[in-house]
Write a protein that holds these residues in place. Structure first.
Motif, short mmCIF file in Angstrom:
data_model
loop_
_atom_site.label_atom_id
_atom_site.label_comp_id
_atom_site.label_asym_id
_atom_site.label_seq_id
_atom_site.Cartn_x
_atom_site.Cartn_y
_atom_site.Cartn_z
N ILE A 4 33.89 25.89 56.36
CA ILE A 4 34.68 27.07 56.72
C ILE A 4 34.49 27.27 58.21
O ILE A 4 33.35 27.41 58.68
CB ILE A 4 34.22 28.31 55.93
CG1 ILE A 4 34.38 28.09 54.42
CG2 ILE A 4 34.99 29.54 56.40
CD1 ILE A 4 33.79 29.19 53.58
N LEU A 5 35.58 27.26 58.95
CA LEU A 5 35.51 27.40 60.40
C LEU A 5 36.12 28.73 60.83
O LEU A 5 37.17 29.13 60.32
CB LEU A 5 36.24 26.25 61.08
CG LEU A 5 35.69 24.86 60.81
CD1 LEU A 5 36.62 23.80 61.40
CD2 LEU A 5 34.29 24.70 61.34
N MET A 10 30.63 27.80 61.97
CA MET A 10 30.91 26.82 60.93
C MET A 10 29.99 27.20 59.77
O MET A 10 28.78 27.35 59.95
CB MET A 10 30.61 25.39 61.39
CG MET A 10 30.90 24.37 60.30
SD MET A 10 30.93 22.64 60.85
CE MET A 10 29.31 22.43 61.53
N ILE A 11 30.56 27.38 58.60
CA ILE A 11 29.82 27.80 57.42
C ILE A 11 29.96 26.69 56.39
O ILE A 11 31.07 26.34 56.00
CB ILE A 11 30.36 29.14 56.89
CG1 ILE A 11 30.31 30.19 58.00
CG2 ILE A 11 29.58 29.60 55.67
CD1 ILE A 11 31.16 31.41 57.75
N VAL A 12 28.81 26.12 55.99
CA VAL A 12 28.83 24.98 55.09
C VAL A 12 27.80 25.17 53.97
O VAL A 12 26.74 25.74 54.21
CB VAL A 12 28.55 23.64 55.82
CG1 VAL A 12 29.66 23.31 56.79
CG2 VAL A 12 27.21 23.66 56.51
N PRO A 13 28.11 24.67 52.76
CA PRO A 13 27.11 24.73 51.69
C PRO A 13 25.91 23.85 52.06
O PRO A 13 26.08 22.79 52.66
CB PRO A 13 27.84 24.17 50.47
CG PRO A 13 29.27 24.11 50.83
CD PRO A 13 29.37 24.08 52.31
N CYS A 14 24.73 24.28 51.69
CA CYS A 14 23.51 23.52 51.93
C CYS A 14 23.43 22.39 50.91
O CYS A 14 23.46 22.63 49.71
CB CYS A 14 22.29 24.43 51.82
SG CYS A 14 20.73 23.60 52.16
N ASP A 123 37.13 35.25 52.24
CA ASP A 123 38.46 34.64 52.26
C ASP A 123 38.47 33.38 51.40
O ASP A 123 39.39 33.17 50.60
CB ASP A 123 38.86 34.32 53.70
CG ASP A 123 40.30 33.89 53.81
OD1 ASP A 123 41.17 34.57 53.22
OD2 ASP A 123 40.57 32.87 54.49
N TRP A 124 37.44 32.55 51.52
CA TRP A 124 37.33 31.34 50.69
C TRP A 124 37.19 31.73 49.22
O TRP A 124 37.82 31.13 48.35
CB TRP A 124 36.14 30.50 51.16
CG TRP A 124 35.95 29.26 50.36
CD1 TRP A 124 36.62 28.07 50.49
CD2 TRP A 124 35.04 29.07 49.27
NE1 TRP A 124 36.18 27.17 49.56
CE2 TRP A 124 35.20 27.75 48.80
CE3 TRP A 124 34.08 29.89 48.66
CZ2 TRP A 124 34.46 27.23 47.74
CZ3 TRP A 124 33.35 29.37 47.61
CH2 TRP A 124 33.53 28.06 47.16
N SER A 130 37.80 31.44 39.58
CA SER A 130 36.74 32.02 38.74
C SER A 130 36.17 33.32 39.31
O SER A 130 35.47 34.04 38.62
CB SER A 130 35.61 31.00 38.55
OG SER A 130 35.09 30.62 39.81
N VAL A 131 36.50 33.64 40.57
CA VAL A 131 35.95 34.84 41.21
C VAL A 131 36.93 36.00 41.09
O VAL A 131 38.08 35.91 41.49
CB VAL A 131 35.63 34.57 42.71
CG1 VAL A 131 35.14 35.84 43.39
CG2 VAL A 131 34.61 33.46 42.84
#
Length: 174
Positions: A4-5, A10-14, A123-124, A130-131
């Motif tokens: 996600i930018l 930048m947001i990323v799953p670990c 936003d994602w 499912s959310v």
């Protein structure tokens, strides 16, 4: 892998590898990583969550998108915090979200970065079928967090002792 930018982040799953390295090979990870890792990160809450997260990824073998996300300040190539979703959405579509920042003593910077990160993840989340609802909590004395949650569109639903529970419902038309 999901990225996600935003303008600054930048947001990323670990990944499983990074989560394991944070626990077992921290010094080696710091040396080899192209992304700066602050000594005070992750928070003690996240450190306690990591063994559970690793176990879930090892046993479930599903994507890590509903779990622990890294918040990276893109221009500086440095981890500045994290977002934690406490598991996959429960039956009614509820996701519990928490965040931690490790950037500065300057409150306005913290709040704008937190807003940008949480808003991008929300936003994602709105595009995940499912959310249906996002829940966050804070203490009554956390005025900055209360202001942030109001700005993001959360509504305070309950007060339990010194804690406030906030919710955001997903609109059906998305």
């Amino acid at each position: 892998m999901i990225e996600i930018l935003t303008n600054r982040l930048m947001i990323v799953p670990c990944s499983l590898d990074i989560a394991k390295s944070l626990i077992f090979h921290r010094k080696e990870l710091e040396k080899r990583s192209p992304i700066g890792i602050p000594a005070s990160w992750p928070s003690s809450i996240v450190k306690g969550f990591l063994p559970y997260y690793i176990e879930e990824l090892e046993t479930d073998k599903k994507d890590n998108d509903f779990g622990f996300w890294l918040i990276i300040l893109y221009e500086e190539k440095k981890i500045i915090g994290d977002l934690v979703m406490e598991g996959r959405p429960i039956k009614d579509g509820t996701v519990s979200l928490d965040y931690h920042l490790d950037i500065s003593k300057e409150k306005t910077t913290d709040e704008t970065i937190a807003y940008e990160a949480i808003d991008a993840l929300i936003d994602w989340l709105t595009y995940q079928k499912s959310v249906k609802k996002i829940v966050m909590e804070c203490r009554r004395d956390q005025e900055q967090v209360i202001h942030l949650l109001n700005r993001l569109g959360f509504i305070c639903q309950s007060k339990e002792g010194s804690f406030l529970k906030w919710e955001m419902q997903k609109r059906d038309n998305l």
